[in-house]
Each structure stands twice: as structure tokens, then as C-alpha cells.
Motif scaffolding. Structure first.
Motif, PDB file in Angstrom:
ATOM      1  N   ARG A  17       0.830  -1.210   0.000  1.00 46.93           N
ATOM      2  CA  ARG A  17       0.000   0.000   0.000  1.00 46.93           C
ATOM      3  C   ARG A  17       0.862   1.256   0.000  1.00 46.93           C
ATOM      4  NH1 ARG A  17      -2.618   1.650   5.483  1.00 46.93           N
ATOM      5  NH2 ARG A  17      -0.393   2.154   5.712  1.00 46.93           N
ATOM      6  N   ASN A  18       1.897   1.266   0.836  1.00 45.58           N
ATOM      7  CA  ASN A  18       2.768   2.444   0.913  1.00 45.58           C
ATOM      8  C   ASN A  18       3.476   2.704  -0.412  1.00 45.58           C
ATOM      9  OD1 ASN A  18       2.050   2.754   3.594  1.00 45.58           O
ATOM     10  ND2 ASN A  18       3.833   1.642   4.377  1.00 45.58           N
ATOM     11  N   ARG A  19       3.914   1.628  -1.056  1.00 47.93           N
ATOM     12  CA  ARG A  19       4.589   1.784  -2.357  1.00 47.93           C
ATOM     13  C   ARG A  19       3.622   2.316  -3.410  1.00 47.93           C
ATOM     14  NH1 ARG A  19       9.935   2.015  -1.376  1.00 47.93           N
ATOM     15  NH2 ARG A  19      10.516   0.395   0.118  1.00 47.93           N
ATOM     16  N   LEU A  20       2.378   1.809  -3.380  1.00 47.11           N
ATOM     17  CA  LEU A  20       1.372   2.271  -4.334  1.00 47.11           C
ATOM     18  C   LEU A  20       1.032   3.738  -4.106  1.00 47.11           C
ATOM     19  CD1 LEU A  20      -1.076  -0.773  -4.479  1.00 47.11           C
ATOM     20  CD2 LEU A  20       0.426   0.029  -6.307  1.00 47.11           C
ATOM     21  N   VAL A  21       0.922   4.130  -2.849  1.00 45.23           N
ATOM     22  CA  VAL A  21       0.612   5.527  -2.528  1.00 45.23           C
ATOM     23  C   VAL A  21       1.723   6.436  -3.025  1.00 45.23           C
ATOM     24  CG1 VAL A  21       0.348   7.169  -0.634  1.00 45.23           C
ATOM     25  CG2 VAL A  21      -0.886   5.002  -0.577  1.00 45.23           C
ATOM     26  N   THR A  81       7.600   9.440 -14.851  1.00 41.99           N
ATOM     27  CA  THR A  81       7.650   8.769 -13.547  1.00 41.99           C
ATOM     28  C   THR A  81       7.969   7.284 -13.655  1.00 41.99           C
ATOM     29  OG1 THR A  81       5.249   8.323 -13.584  1.00 41.99           O
ATOM     30  CG2 THR A  81       5.989  10.398 -12.589  1.00 41.99           C
ATOM     31  N   LEU A  82       8.211   6.784 -14.857  1.00 35.19           N
ATOM     32  CA  LEU A  82       8.487   5.357 -15.028  1.00 35.19           C
ATOM     33  C   LEU A  82       9.687   4.890 -14.200  1.00 35.19           C
ATOM     34  CD1 LEU A  82       7.694   2.733 -16.416  1.00 35.19           C
ATOM     35  CD2 LEU A  82       9.114   3.395 -18.371  1.00 35.19           C
ATOM     36  N   PRO A  83      10.819   5.631 -14.193  1.00 37.55           N
ATOM     37  CA  PRO A  83      11.933   5.182 -13.340  1.00 37.55           C
ATOM     38  C   PRO A  83      11.541   5.074 -11.865  1.00 37.55           C
ATOM     39  CG  PRO A  83      12.687   6.836 -14.900  1.00 37.55           C
ATOM     40  CD  PRO A  83      11.195   6.798 -14.997  1.00 37.55           C
ATOM     41  N   HIS A  84      10.779   6.046 -11.366  1.00 35.44           N
ATOM     42  CA  HIS A  84      10.348   5.996  -9.970  1.00 35.44           C
ATOM     43  C   HIS A  84       9.405   4.821  -9.725  1.00 35.44           C
ATOM     44  CE1 HIS A  84       7.580   7.060  -6.626  1.00 35.44           C
ATOM     45  NE2 HIS A  84       8.698   7.419  -6.036  1.00 35.44           N
ATOM     46  N   THR A  85       8.496   4.576 -10.661  1.00 30.60           N
ATOM     47  CA  THR A  85       7.568   3.454 -10.519  1.00 30.60           C
ATOM     48  C   THR A  85       8.310   2.127 -10.464  1.00 30.60           C
ATOM     49  OG1 THR A  85       5.849   4.677 -11.734  1.00 30.60           O
ATOM     50  CG2 THR A  85       5.584   2.295 -11.562  1.00 30.60           C
ATOM     51  N   LEU A  86       9.269   1.949 -11.365  1.00 32.75           N
ATOM     52  CA  LEU A  86      10.043   0.708 -11.384  1.00 32.75           C
ATOM     53  C   LEU A  86      10.916   0.576 -10.138  1.00 32.75           C
ATOM     54  CD1 LEU A  86      11.039   0.551 -15.156  1.00 32.75           C
ATOM     55  CD2 LEU A  86       9.286  -0.776 -13.977  1.00 32.75           C
ATOM     56  N   PHE A  87      11.407   1.713  -9.640  1.00 34.62           N
ATOM     57  CA  PHE A  87      12.181   1.664  -8.394  1.00 34.62           C
ATOM     58  C   PHE A  87      11.307   1.181  -7.236  1.00 34.62           C
ATOM     59  CE2 PHE A  87      13.264   3.745  -4.369  1.00 34.62           C
ATOM     60  CZ  PHE A  87      14.521   3.197  -4.146  1.00 34.62           C
ATOM     61  N   GLN A  88      10.063   1.654  -7.171  1.00 39.77           N
ATOM     62  CA  GLN A  88       9.154   1.216  -6.111  1.00 39.77           C
ATOM     63  C   GLN A  88       8.871  -0.283  -6.225  1.00 39.77           C
ATOM     64  OE1 GLN A  88       8.221   2.986  -3.522  1.00 39.77           O
ATOM     65  NE2 GLN A  88       9.250   4.828  -4.274  1.00 39.77           N
ATOM     66  N   ALA A  91      12.013  -1.972  -4.973  1.00 43.56           N
ATOM     67  CA  ALA A  91      12.143  -1.858  -3.529  1.00 43.56           C
ATOM     68  C   ALA A  91      11.187  -2.799  -2.796  1.00 43.56           C
ATOM     69  CB  ALA A  91      11.887  -0.416  -3.095  1.00 43.56           C
ATOM     70  N   PHE A  92      10.032  -3.071  -3.386  1.00 42.43           N
ATOM     71  CA  PHE A  92       9.073  -3.981  -2.763  1.00 42.43           C
ATOM     72  C   PHE A  92       9.513  -5.435  -2.911  1.00 42.43           C
ATOM     73  CE2 PHE A  92       5.228  -6.656  -3.165  1.00 42.43           C
ATOM     74  CZ  PHE A  92       4.711  -6.486  -1.887  1.00 42.43           C
ATOM     75  N   ILE A  93      10.096  -5.766  -4.073  1.00 39.70           N
ATOM     76  CA  ILE A  93      10.473  -7.150  -4.340  1.00 39.70           C
ATOM     77  C   ILE A  93      11.833  -7.498  -3.744  1.00 39.70           C
ATOM     78  CG2 ILE A  93      10.975  -8.815  -6.183  1.00 39.70           C
ATOM     79  CD1 ILE A  93       9.045  -7.312  -7.958  1.00 39.70           C
ATOM     80  N   ALA A  94      12.748  -6.541  -3.705  1.00 36.39           N
ATOM     81  CA  ALA A  94      14.145  -6.803  -3.360  1.00 36.39           C
ATOM     82  C   ALA A  94      14.361  -7.509  -2.028  1.00 36.39           C
ATOM     83  CB  ALA A  94      14.936  -5.491  -3.400  1.00 36.39           C
ATOM     84  N   VAL A 110      16.531  -1.194 -15.175  1.00 30.37           N
ATOM     85  CA  VAL A 110      17.153  -0.018 -15.799  1.00 30.37           C
ATOM     86  C   VAL A 110      17.194  -0.163 -17.314  1.00 30.37           C
ATOM     87  CG1 VAL A 110      19.288   1.303 -16.002  1.00 30.37           C
ATOM     88  CG2 VAL A 110      18.504   0.544 -13.754  1.00 30.37           C
ATOM     89  N   SER A 111      17.667  -1.312 -17.789  1.00 26.02           N
ATOM     90  CA  SER A 111      17.777  -1.520 -19.233  1.00 26.02           C
ATOM     91  C   SER A 111      16.402  -1.565 -19.896  1.00 26.02           C
ATOM     92  CB  SER A 111      18.544  -2.817 -19.527  1.00 26.02           C
ATOM     93  OG  SER A 111      17.902  -3.934 -18.925  1.00 26.02           O
TER      94      SER A 111
END
Length: 240
Positions: A17-21, A81-88, A91-94, A110-111
């Protein structure tokens, strides 16, 4: 002890939820900024067509101008915002991944992002001009070509999506080879089918002119070859 799985699931849901927000909040900010510049963005996105249609687009629906500007703002906000979305997502999966899996996931994200954006740029700077030039060249003398703005933006969004996905082919090939779904030898053996499939896909998703079809089919094939080459370099054969 029986409460531990439920607590773990609850903590994961809260984290999700926090990542989605965070993702939606950043997207909303970018969307609002894009709306402010939507008229200028409209001019940029219609520039490839205006070379062959100086009279401009028409809008037949009552709310079409508003809807078109909203779509433009959403597209730009998504890309920015795609880089930020993919980072989230990362961060959730890592936390649940092993160290070697983390090393694989981050370069993949990244690629994949860079190649998707490159595919969109390729469509905008090269493909659109060829498509619109072809359409303008086959118009009968007594026919007026006045595309609707909604139809135009639906077309370019589909083309952005298709070419963005096309440029993801090397990443997909390397990933499949890395996780063992296919072997490099199998990829090489599939080359004739890939070539034929590239032209079939291009014939389906692009306008019916040879130049546009070649501009999708040839990059699709070459990107597959680039993926095979990268897989040979990056994927080490497993020892028996």
C-alpha cells in the motif's frame, strides 16, 4: 506461532500500500505539471503530422479536446515517472530476493526502462514521418485528409506502445536465457522463425506500406540478434 504468517502477510500488504501511494502521488504531481504544459505538449506530439497536414487536426466530439489533453498529460506523466515506478517495484520485491537475484533485477529494470524510451523515440523521430508521408502521397486529388484528434492520439499511443515493446526484445531474450527458460542454441535455431514472425507482426500492427513495415520488422529482428549476442556474453553455460 500461527499468527506469524498472518502478521507477515499484513506487513507485506502495508508495504505494498505504501509503495502504491508513493507511486500514485508522484504520478499525480507529474500529471498536474503535464496538464499545465499540455498545449505545448500537444504541439510537440502533432509535429510529425503537421509537416504533411498544415491545416491541423479536427475534433468532432464535444469533450474531445479535454480528453485529448488529459491523455497527453497521462502519457507524459507515465513516461516521466516510469523510473520511480520501477524503483518502487524493485524496492518492494528486493527484500525477498537472494543477492544474485538482486544483481539481476536492478540491471533488468534499468535496461528495460531505457530501451522502452528508445523505442518511443524511434517511433516519434523516424516511423511517424514515414507513415504520414505515405498516407499523404496516396490521397486522391479530390479528397481532403482531416484526421480527428482523438483518432490520431489513439494511433500514436498504440505505436509508442508497440515500438516500446519491440525494443524490449534484447532484455527478454537475455532474461529467458539467464533463468534457463531457453538455451542459446535454441535461440539460434529459432532465427528463421523469428525473422518470419517479425514481418508478420509488422504487417499486422503497422499501416499497409512497405516502409513502415520494414521499420518495425528489421529492428525487431536485429534486436533479437542483439539479445542473442548479449546472452552469449552474459549467460555462462551451466557445468554438468
Amino acid at each position: 506461532m500461527s499468527d506469524l504468517p498472518q502478521e507477515s502477510l499484513l506487513s507485506h500488504l502495508i508495504e505494498l500500500r505504501n509503495r502504491l501511494v508513493k507511486t500514485l502521488a508522484v504520478f499525480a504531481i507529474a500529471f498536474c505539471i503535464a496538464i499545465y504544459f499540455s498545449e505545448h505538449l500537444y504541439e510537440i506530439l502533432t509535429q510529425p503530422l503537421m509537416k504533411f497536414l498544415p491545416g491541423g487536426l479536427i475534433s468532432t466530439g464535444i469533450t474531445s479536446p479535454f480528453v485529448v489533453l488529459m491523455k497527453i498529460a497521462a502519457l507524459v506523466a507515465f513516461v516521466v515517472t516510469l523510473p520511480h515506478t520501477l524503483f518502487q517495484i524493485w524496492a518492494f520485491i528486493a527484500p525477498g530476493l537472494y543477492a544474485h537475484e538482486k544483481k539481476l533485477l536492478l540491471p533488468f529494470i534499468v535496461s528495460a526502462t531505457i530501451l522502452f524510451l528508445v523505442g518511443m523515440c524511434f517511433a516519434y523521430f523516424f516511423v511517424f514521418g514515414m507513415v504520414f508521408k505515405f498516407i499523404a502521397s496516396i490521397l486522391p486529388p479530390n479528397m481532403r485528409w482531416t484526421p480527428d484528434s482523438g483518432t490520431y492520439f489513439e494511433f500514436i499511443l498504440n505505436m509508442f506502445f508497440m515500438f516500446g515493446l519491440t525494443f524490449e526484445v534484447p532484455v527478454a531474450v537475455v532474461l529467458m536465457a539467464k533463468i534457463g527458460v531457453v538455451k542459446i542454441k535454441q535461440l539460434k535455431e529459432a532465427r528463421p522463425y523469428i525473422i518470419v514472425g517479425s514481418f508478420v507482426i509488422a504487417a499486422i500492427v503497422t499501416p499497409p506500406d512497405v516502409a513502415s513495415q520494414l521499420m518495425l520488422a528489421i529492428p525487431l529482428w536485429l534486436l533479437f540478434e542483439a539479445g542473442v549476442l548479449a546472452a552469449q556474453i552474459l549467460v555462462k553455460p551451466k557445468s554438468n
